[in-house]
Write a protein that holds these residues in place. Structure first.
Motif, PDB file in Angstrom:
ATOM      1  N   ALA A  14      41.409  28.480  45.022  1.00  0.00           N
ATOM      2  CA  ALA A  14      41.690  29.901  44.818  1.00  0.00           C
ATOM      3  C   ALA A  14      41.411  30.320  43.378  1.00  0.00           C
ATOM      4  N   VAL A  15      41.744  29.468  42.419  1.00  0.00           N
ATOM      5  CA  VAL A  15      41.469  29.776  41.008  1.00  0.00           C
ATOM      6  C   VAL A  15      39.962  29.829  40.760  1.00  0.00           C
ATOM      7  N   ILE A  16      39.230  28.867  41.325  1.00  0.00           N
ATOM      8  CA  ILE A  16      37.766  28.874  41.184  1.00  0.00           C
ATOM      9  C   ILE A  16      37.199  30.138  41.812  1.00  0.00           C
ATOM     10  N   ARG A  22      35.517  37.257  39.387  1.00  0.00           N
ATOM     11  CA  ARG A  22      35.674  38.029  38.153  1.00  0.00           C
ATOM     12  C   ARG A  22      34.388  38.022  37.327  1.00  0.00           C
ATOM     13  N   GLU A  23      33.784  36.832  37.203  1.00  0.00           N
ATOM     14  CA  GLU A  23      32.560  36.727  36.397  1.00  0.00           C
ATOM     15  C   GLU A  23      31.407  37.517  37.018  1.00  0.00           C
ATOM     16  N   LEU A  24      31.273  37.449  38.333  1.00  0.00           N
ATOM     17  CA  LEU A  24      30.210  38.208  38.991  1.00  0.00           C
ATOM     18  C   LEU A  24      30.468  39.706  38.915  1.00  0.00           C
ATOM     19  N   LEU A  25      31.729  40.109  39.030  1.00  0.00           N
ATOM     20  CA  LEU A  25      32.062  41.525  38.926  1.00  0.00           C
ATOM     21  C   LEU A  25      31.701  42.056  37.535  1.00  0.00           C
ATOM     22  N   GLU A  33      35.816  38.738  48.810  1.00  0.00           N
ATOM     23  CA  GLU A  33      36.843  37.732  48.563  1.00  0.00           C
ATOM     24  C   GLU A  33      36.656  36.498  49.445  1.00  0.00           C
ATOM     25  N   ARG A  34      36.317  36.691  50.712  1.00  0.00           N
ATOM     26  CA  ARG A  34      36.155  35.540  51.619  1.00  0.00           C
ATOM     27  C   ARG A  34      34.975  34.664  51.207  1.00  0.00           C
TER      28      ARG A  34
END
Length: 71
Positions: A14-16, A22-25, A33-34
């Motif tokens: 989940a952390v990964i 976040r980085e892609l956003l 999310e899935r």
């Protein structure tokens, strides 16, 4: 206290997933999310395939002897 089997690896996945998302956003890419969770789960599986083990931290009661002071 013991945790059910799989809790720590699931948390790592989940952390990964959240980090990838976040980085892609930040780059302007909206990753569902899935899909991010699949990436995180696969990363955990790859770590295991390489022979590593993801587990709960060792508690004080389970502490290992210091390698500097073998008994």
């Amino acid at each position: 206290m013991s945790r059910p089997l799989g809790v720590v690896p699931d948390a790592v996945a989940a952390v990964i997933a959240a980090t990838v998302q976040r980085e892609l956003l930040a780059l302007g890419v909206d990753l569902p999310e899935r899909v991010a969770l699949v990436v995180g789960t696969e990363a955990v599986a790859e770590v295991r395939r390489e022979g590593w083990h993801i587990a709960s931290p060792i508690t004080a009661a389970e502490s290992r002897p210091s390698p500097r002071n073998p008994e």
